[in-house]
Design an enzyme around this catalytic site. Structure first.
Site, PDB file in Angstrom:
ATOM      1  N   CYS A 149     -19.524 -14.581  73.733  1.00 56.30           N
ATOM      2  CA  CYS A 149     -19.833 -15.447  72.696  1.00 56.30           C
ATOM      3  C   CYS A 149     -21.436 -14.889  72.078  1.00 56.30           C
ATOM      4  CB  CYS A 149     -20.542 -16.726  72.577  1.00 56.30           C
ATOM      5  SG  CYS A 149     -20.826 -17.889  71.676  1.00 56.30           S
ATOM      6  N   CYS A 179     -20.096 -24.065  77.511  1.00 51.91           N
ATOM      7  CA  CYS A 179     -19.764 -25.078  76.283  1.00 51.91           C
ATOM      8  C   CYS A 179     -18.868 -25.746  75.915  1.00 51.91           C
ATOM      9  CB  CYS A 179     -20.747 -24.675  75.547  1.00 51.91           C
ATOM     10  SG  CYS A 179     -20.015 -23.692  73.999  1.00 51.91           S
TER      11      CYS A 179
END
Length: 369
Positions: free
Chosen positions: A112, A208
């Protein structure tokens, strides 16, 4: 407290703050506003899994976007939301599932940061004419001897440098990390002083985009073949039992291996996804002498003698880097293909890459004998 954002003239500068909706990035926005610069908060909508909208401990989803906007309203700064859900799915979630399906142990936070959070967001910030992009990562940006370096966060329990090994020198010149010298308690105190609604908000979890923490459930939905049952065999290939899908296991795992009558506890030593087979053995079989690392990014100079971390919460251990292989000074446990090997020189991050293969210390010892 007003940290140094390393700007020539803060009053005429523009700072973009990456805001996840959590307390860390919210405090960064508040600290940036204190400098007198024009501050713009930017939130990336990365995913939206029903219950993730309301669940505490997520980031970059419904409630978090609302929290980020509320903080920006409180601070009197602009707030943008960018829909990067498609890019995040292909660049992070799909790769995460593919790695699990291949029997490897992925590190999605590094993916990410190397993709949407730095490459795409930095490009957006530059398009807005911003002087820098500030984030809530607990790392230190240090200027020394005419160059910019990336160091571990001052608080070892909060250090996030492991996930930022893919940062390039050009990106580091543009990035700012104002929380690197602070403990979490001080950050929450600052949030309270600023009257931010997120002052007591729980921290987001590492991965997440898995709303309920069920990584196996996510991978099974995306890659159903990983749920097929298969054999559990020992190091000599003898069948000991059956598992209910390789998706439920990672190398080094002990839980879930339901094989009785063994003289000592068994751990997953190897995953063979094509055959849907788990290879298990005693803990000593997990000892690794060396790891082959690819996709190396050097943020500092290429060094031979390094300290290396193979997990974010692991301690850095001594090793030798020869350009292709990291050899540990002593056998290391918890090393698996797919993980990141991150190199340090004390507090300074040198770079890192992805582990693609390991060499068993047990095999090496047998050859030496």
């Amino acid at each position: 407290m007003t940290p140094n954002f390393d700007l020539k003239d803060a009053a005429s500068a523009r700072i973009i703050v990456a805001m996840s909706g959590g307390v860390d990035s919210s405090v960064v926005a508040a600290l940036a506003a204190r400098t007198g610069a024009e501050v713009i908060g930017v939130t990336l909508q990365l995913y939206d899994h029903g219950e993730a909208v309301k669940r505490s401990g997520s980031c970059c989803a419904g409630q978090d976007i609302y929290d980020a906007k509320t903080v920006c309203d409180r601070l009197g700064i602009a707030h943008y939301v960018l829909d990067y859900e498609s890019r995040f799915r292909t660049g992070v979630i799909d790769k995460f599932a593919d790695e699990y399906a291949a029997g490897r142990t992925p590190v999605p936070c590094s993916l990410c940061n190397q993709g949407v959070k730095f490459v795409d967001l930095i490009a957006f910030a530059r398009d807005l004419g911003a002087d820098c992009l500030a984030t809530g990562h607990y790392v230190r940006r240090v200027k020394r001897e005419g160059r910019v370096e990336l160091w571990k966060g001052r608080d070892p329990s909060r250090d996030q440098s492991y996930f930022l090994y893919g940062t390039t020198p050009d990106q580091l010149n543009y990035l700012r990390f104002p929380l690197g010298d602070l403990p979490k308690s001080e950050v929450r105190k600052l949030a309270t002083e600023e009257g931010l609604i997120v002052a007591d908000k729980p921290d987001s979890q590492d991965i997440c985009f898995v709303p309920d923490g069920d990584y196996a459930g996510l991978v099974k939905r995306l890659r159903p073949e990983t749920a097929a049952p298969g054999e559990i065999v020992d190091l000599e290939g003898r069948v000991l039992g059956e598992h209910q899908g390789v998706v439920h296991f990672t190398i080094g795992q002990r839980r879930g291996i339901e094989v009785g009558g063994q003289p000592e506890p068994l751990y997953v030593v190897r995953i063979e996804p094509e055959a849907q087979r788990l290879v298990v053995g005693p803990r000593r079989a997990l000892a690794v002498a060396a790891a082959r690392v690819e996709g190396i990014n050097w943020l500092a100079e290429d060094q031979v003698q390094v300290e290396a971390k193979v997990r974010s919460l692991a301690r850095a251990v001594a090793g030798r880097w020869d350009g292709e292989k990291l050899t540990f000074a002593a056998p290391e446990y918890g090393v698996a293909p797919g993980q990141s090997a991150v190199f340090y020189d004390g507090e300074r991050l040198l770079g890192g890459g992805t582990i693609v293969a390991t060499e068993s210390a047990a095999i090496e010892e047998a050859v030496a004998a």
